[in-house]
Structures are given as C-alpha cells and as structure tokens.
Design an enzyme around this catalytic site. Structure first.
Site, short mmCIF file in Angstrom:
data_model
loop_
_atom_site.label_atom_id
_atom_site.label_comp_id
_atom_site.label_asym_id
_atom_site.label_seq_id
_atom_site.Cartn_x
_atom_site.Cartn_y
_atom_site.Cartn_z
N SER A 100 0.83 -1.20 0.00
CA SER A 100 0.00 0.00 0.00
C SER A 100 0.88 1.26 0.00
O SER A 100 1.63 1.47 -0.94
CB SER A 100 -0.96 -0.08 1.19
OG SER A 100 -1.94 0.92 1.11
N ASP A 150 -10.30 -3.78 -5.33
CA ASP A 150 -9.56 -2.92 -4.41
C ASP A 150 -10.02 -1.47 -4.61
O ASP A 150 -9.61 -0.80 -5.56
CB ASP A 150 -8.06 -3.07 -4.69
CG ASP A 150 -7.20 -2.36 -3.66
OD1 ASP A 150 -7.73 -1.49 -2.95
OD2 ASP A 150 -6.01 -2.69 -3.58
N HIS A 181 -8.29 -4.58 -0.78
CA HIS A 181 -6.96 -4.00 -0.53
C HIS A 181 -6.12 -4.84 0.44
O HIS A 181 -4.94 -4.56 0.64
CB HIS A 181 -7.16 -2.58 0.05
CG HIS A 181 -5.94 -1.72 -0.03
ND1 HIS A 181 -5.37 -1.35 -1.23
CD2 HIS A 181 -5.18 -1.15 0.94
CE1 HIS A 181 -4.31 -0.58 -0.99
NE2 HIS A 181 -4.18 -0.45 0.32
#
Ligand code: MLT
Length: 200
Positions: A100, A150, A181
């Site tokens: 991320s 996501d 995610h």
C-alpha cells in the site's frame, strides 16, 4: 530513519516498507517467508498522519503531496545508501517489499532514482507520479499484487503502473486476486514463487 536491520547470508537485502499506520515490525514475518536468508532492512515512514506513520504526505486518500513525495523518496534513497555503508551490504542487491503506502514509495524509488532497487514486490500499489521522468529500468524485475475489488487502488492504477514500468525496460509481472486492498497469504505465496524463480 527508524529501522530494523538483520544480517542474512545470501548477499541480498529486503527493504521492507509498511502500509499507512504500520511500523518497521509489520513485514518481518512476510520477509522471512519470501527469503529467510536475505538481510532485512525494515524502515518506518517519517511522516505522521493523525498519529499513523506513512512514507509521504497525502492531500486526500489516493491524492499525493507531490513535493513531499519527491523529498521523502530522496530521503529514503539516501538512507538506504548510508545503510549499505554502515551495515556493509551490496547496494545493487536491494529488493523492496512494500504494501500500500509502502508499495507507493517503492514505486516512487523506481520512478525517480536510477539503480535504487534491483527488484520490487509491490502489494497493492498506485502510480506514484504521472509526470515523472522515469529512468532506465532495464535490469529491474517487478512483481505487482493487485485486487480486482480494491477500492483504495483501482485495477487501472495497477495496469497503468505496469505499463509505465515496462515502457522503461522493467520486467513486470502482475498477479490478480479476487479480493480488496488486504494482503492475503495466497498473494504472499504468489510473490514468493515469482521471487524464487528470479533469485534461484
Ligand atoms: C497512499 O496514500 O499511499 C495510498 O492511498 C495507500 C494508503 O496508504 O492508503
């Protein structure tokens, strides 16, 4: 930068970059899963967003503060350079593993600093900068893990990132997972299979 360094035996160094709100402890177990014999350099992001560590500031979710991104990317590149001297590892054998926000700063290293990374495993990344003058990435291998659902990082972000990296010579493989995610074990196992294929 606050960090953990652990010596390995095979000459490679895994640069671990956590997600928003994480710390340098988060990805140690994952790194051991990928390559138990590599050095580990795990770094904590220097920016705080409501008390949550990050690697660079953002204006809103998914909207990056570009000036800070460039500053923090150089700061991280300089830090790795100095760590290679201090801990005596090969600067040309650094493989980033980012999730991320950590994947985004790893992507930013690739976009802005030539020879910053030998390879990168990017879990749920975005395009860090659409205006970057991306260096030659001919000797760089990248694996992208992306989720079809996501919402933080829509599929077109991963697709565009793959295309931009490939356009500058990187060898890129993207693996899609029917998930959001989150970072799951099947995704880590797929990254490991790719990694083992490259660094046999
Ligand atoms: C970012 O800011 O890097 C992305 O929005 C991912 C995140 O950290 O949530």
């Amino acid at each position: 930068m606050q960090h953990i360094f652990e010596h390995g035996t095979n000459g490679r160094t895994l640069l671990l970059l956590h997600s928003t709100g994480g710390t340098e402890r988060d990805l140690i177990g994952l790194a051991k899963e990928i390559d138990a014999d590599a050095n580990i350099l795990s770094v904590r992001g220097n920016v705080l967003e409501n008390g949550m560590p990050r690697f660079f500031r953002r204006v809103a979710e998914g909207v990056f503060d570009m000036e800070d991104l460039l500053f923090r990317t150089k700061e991280l590149d300089d830090f790795v350079q100095q760590a290679a001297v201090d801990y005596q590892f090969d600067r040309n054998q650094v493989i980033a593993i980012g999730y991320s926000n950590g994947a985004n700063i790893a992507g930013s290293l690739l976009f802005h600093h030539e020879n910053a990374l030998r390879a990168a495993i990017l879990h749920h990344p975005m395009v860090p900068n659409r205006d970057a003058k991306i260096p030659n990435l001919a000797n760089v291998d990248v694996w992208i893990g992306a989720g079809t659902n996501d919402f933080m990082c829509p599929p077109q972000e991963s697709e565009q990132l793959e295309q931009m990296l490939q356009a500058h010579g990187a060898k890129v493989e993207t693996a899609w997972f029917n998930q959001g995610h989150q970072l799951t074990m099947p995704e880590v196992q797929a990254a490991k299979a790719w990694y083992t294929g490259i660094f046999k």
